[in-house]
Design an enzyme around this catalytic site. Sequence first.
Site, PDB file in Angstrom:
ATOM      1  N   LYS A 549      40.504  50.976  47.000  1.00 42.64           N
ATOM      2  CA  LYS A 549      40.827  51.854  45.859  1.00 42.64           C
ATOM      3  C   LYS A 549      41.263  53.239  46.340  1.00 42.64           C
ATOM      4  CE  LYS A 549      37.668  49.419  42.698  1.00 42.64           C
ATOM      5  NZ  LYS A 549      38.463  48.853  41.610  1.00 42.64           N
ATOM      6  N   THR A 651      41.552  48.464  34.749  1.00 41.97           N
ATOM      7  CA  THR A 651      41.517  48.654  33.300  1.00 41.97           C
ATOM      8  C   THR A 651      41.333  50.134  32.972  1.00 41.97           C
ATOM      9  OG1 THR A 651      39.228  47.925  33.484  1.00 41.97           O
ATOM     10  CG2 THR A 651      40.776  46.371  32.537  1.00 41.97           C
TER      11      THR A 651
HETATM   12  C1  26W Z   1      30.644  39.855  45.997  1.00 40.59           C
HETATM   13  C2  26W Z   1      30.612  39.198  44.718  1.00 40.59           C
HETATM   14  C3  26W Z   1      31.605  39.754  43.762  1.00 40.59           C
HETATM   15  C4  26W Z   1      32.931  39.579  43.975  1.00 40.59           C
HETATM   16  C5  26W Z   1      33.830  40.021  43.062  1.00 40.59           C
HETATM   17  C6  26W Z   1      31.168  40.406  42.635  1.00 40.59           C
HETATM   18  C7  26W Z   1      32.072  40.867  41.727  1.00 40.59           C
HETATM   19  C8  26W Z   1      33.410  40.657  41.929  1.00 40.59           C
HETATM   20  C9  26W Z   1      34.383  41.049  40.858  1.00 40.59           C
HETATM   21  C10 26W Z   1      35.343  39.908  40.638  1.00 40.59           C
HETATM   22  C11 26W Z   1      35.096  42.274  41.150  1.00 40.59           C
HETATM   23  C12 26W Z   1      35.776  42.830  39.928  1.00 40.59           C
HETATM   24  O1  26W Z   1      35.143  43.447  39.091  1.00 40.59           O
HETATM   25  N1  26W Z   1      37.101  42.687  39.856  1.00 40.59           N
HETATM   26  C13 26W Z   1      37.862  43.496  38.956  1.00 40.59           C
HETATM   27  O2  26W Z   1      38.097  42.814  37.748  1.00 40.59           O
HETATM   28  C14 26W Z   1      38.750  43.647  36.809  1.00 40.59           C
HETATM   29  C15 26W Z   1      38.843  42.885  35.509  1.00 40.59           C
HETATM   30  O3  26W Z   1      39.738  41.834  35.630  1.00 40.59           O
HETATM   31  C16 26W Z   1      40.105  44.063  37.330  1.00 40.59           C
HETATM   32  O4  26W Z   1      40.692  44.954  36.418  1.00 40.59           O
HETATM   33  C17 26W Z   1      39.968  44.743  38.686  1.00 40.59           C
HETATM   34  O5  26W Z   1      41.236  45.005  39.230  1.00 40.59           O
HETATM   35  C18 26W Z   1      39.190  43.852  39.618  1.00 40.59           C
HETATM   36  O6  26W Z   1      38.926  44.521  40.836  1.00 40.59           O
END
Ligand code: 26W
Length: 810
Positions: A549, A651
């Site tokens: 980021k 978002t």
């Molecule tokens: C390590 C376990 C883990 C991996 C990924 C926990 C949480 C995540 C999430 C998928 C990360 C996340 O919040 N991703 C975000 O999702 C948003 C909603 O779609 C997007 O707007 C962001 O770009 C994205 O980083």
Amino acid sequence: MNLTKNQFKEDYVKRLTLTFAQTTTEASLEHKYLALGKLIRDYISESWAETNNYYTKKKCKQIYYFSMEFLLGRLLNSYLLNLNIRDVVKDGLRDLGIDLDTLLELEPDPALGNGGLGRLAACFMDSLASLGFPGHGCGIRFKHGLFNQKIINGYQKELLNNWLKEDFLWEIKKPEKTVTVRFGGVVNLVNTPNGIEPVYSGCEEIDAVPYDIPILGSNMETVNTLRLFSAELPEEEIDLNGLQKGDYQKFIDKKFAVEAISQILYPDDSSFQGKLLRLKQEYFFVSAGLQTILKRYKKLKESIHKFSDFVGIHINDTHPAIAVGELMRLLLDEEGLDWDSAWDITVKTLAYTNHTILAEAMEKWPYDMFKKTVPRILMIIEEIDRRFCEEVSKKYEEDYSKIDSMRIIYNGEVRMANLAIIGSHSINGVAKIHTEILKNRELHDFYLLYPERFNNKTNGITHRRWLKNANPELYKLVIEKSGPECLNDTNKFINFLKYINDDNVLQTLDKIKFKNKEKVVAFVKNKYNIDINPFSIFDVQVKRLHGYKRQLLNVFNIIYLYNQLKQNPELDIVPRTFFFGAKAAPSYYLAKNIIKLINSVANVINNDPDIRNKIKVVFLENYGVSIAELIIPAGDVSEQISTASKEASGTGNMKFMMNGAVTLATLDGANVEIYDEVGDNNIVIFGLTSQEVMDLEKNRTYNFRDILNSNPDLQKILTQLSDGTFSENKEEFKDILNHIYGEGDPYFVLKDFSAYVEAQNKINTLYENRRGWLQMCLVNIAHSGKFSSDNSIRKYAEDIWHIKEVKRGE
Ligand code: 26W
């Protein structure tokens, strides 16, 4: 709802007296808040029951959004707005000598999520209900949400979040709807007169106790349900574990282990750690949710073969992907279906959204851990995997690399993304460019195999929370100018464009922004005793702290500006206040080191008289939904500067745009679509494109030293990280230095630095033209309606879930 001021006052005073045996003059603020909450809950309850009965009676197809996280934010104000009684309540309370805003501040902010993914789930809940779609949430009632962040001497400290310390007003416990979730033990398949049946021995059985939260739509009739499960020790176990025998220790240990499952949200959204407790959390809520859905389905008295005509289940990232195995188990073992029928129903029912392509965040469970924890599910997944390999090898014959890349169990791991894809009829990314990257690169083999399953659903945000609730004056202006048709269709915000040359409207915009900035000025003074200038540009980067980021790029530019101002205090720049808000995963050292750097830089700059207050840096502690509601309406510049190709969507970018900020961005995630909407003149774009980043990564041709050698400004900044400028401890920023020198600047901070500085200069020039700037803000607001989550949800409903809006009157 229809409510007069007098009726409200009567109801409120009665509620307060009945609940606390006090009058409005005696009651504490806390009691006044609780009484208001309970009264509003009463107002909602009737519609809630009616909605559920209606769905059942009409056998509406219902959607269940399975998500490990729901980042709801405070709910009271949303309820008031959606019931359309906020003004009546505010006036009525004022008559009673009570200030509504003070009461609203008393509500705890349930932080049951990490960031974007959890907040998206909350926006989706709001849109589903507001549009009248039958769609509910299913997740975990974490006793402790995301940690509270405290900054001490510039370092992040994590404090336990205790949002349930006081009763949570909006949940209703439903003990009678408890279901049992089974872990561990040994499973044998035995031949019985009814066919092959699994026989379990030595398992652990846990109660999943539901707590329901009403999700009230702004249409004033739909109340959907967010059901969160809490893990409890079954009552029989309490006996069995020796309470009667006096063996208290055994009982305590067992109770502790069981309740651990819903104790705490994992605070890491950057790297997958393969922890057993997390796997248990995933299976726990998925199994509980699916069992509940099946129970409800039975009441419809429809054939199980028609299940997917009445039920859709959405998997929010891979965290609930184990649903593929669990739904198969329920259909095979509990419903007695044959494999092919069960598989057909499973795939038709499930749909999956991918939210990240970062390799380190991909969930891959160690095979042995999986087998020990959920043995029957592993058996089923092994069979899914075997059949999948068979199918693929028919198509690709001897191309083992293709099979290896797609199969579920590989290299001693269970790959959850592969499981989700194979078991779902729809796979979507969250912004156009993200979906393209999935199709063409990350999931290319799957795309070739199942092209019809792939689709894009660009994220959205609910304008009800992010405009109407967070920035009511701006909302009023937009509605007043763009017409009442905006109320039901945010695409009509575009009518606001008509006022692009209307000086009155532009000045009103200016005034609204200024007032919002003054609120932040007061907050910052009160909380941190820092004086900031409301006439300065409010330049804001608020989001999780992560290398990709690139908060670091932002800080490097601040240090560069500082150096410039030190050299030439007369330098003519528009005063700026740089705001940061970000939590770092507790074990993410680089991220924590960047937080320390921001705070150290802030400390030096804010106290250096040479700078003459031209720039200030503020780190907003404990960033979450509530702080977002304060800072986003006050933002002038929205920092969306991730390394291109890494941010799936973002978002926050949409929230700032809707509140009249100008985006400073790379062409990443949904920034690309914002750019397409507002056009080149109303956004500032810089830096490497996704393709360029991916090429550099592939060819491994990037050498940060080439950049460094030719840029004395950057050399100076990096030197300052270890020469005492920002910390007496010269080792202080070693994680950051190692990130550049040791890891070779993996997120291209140095590579994009000059372009970023130039873009920031452009912002400066643009801001100097007041009228032009306000026109840019107006254009952004007018186009922001496109990014309402109402639009996203309509597309999910139509393309993936095949559900229709429900109007109860009809
Ligand atoms: C390590 C376990 C883990 C991996 C990924 C926990 C949480 C995540 C999430 C998928 C990360 C996340 O919040 N991703 C975000 O999702 C948003 C909603 O779609 C997007 O707007 C962001 O770009 C994205 O980083």
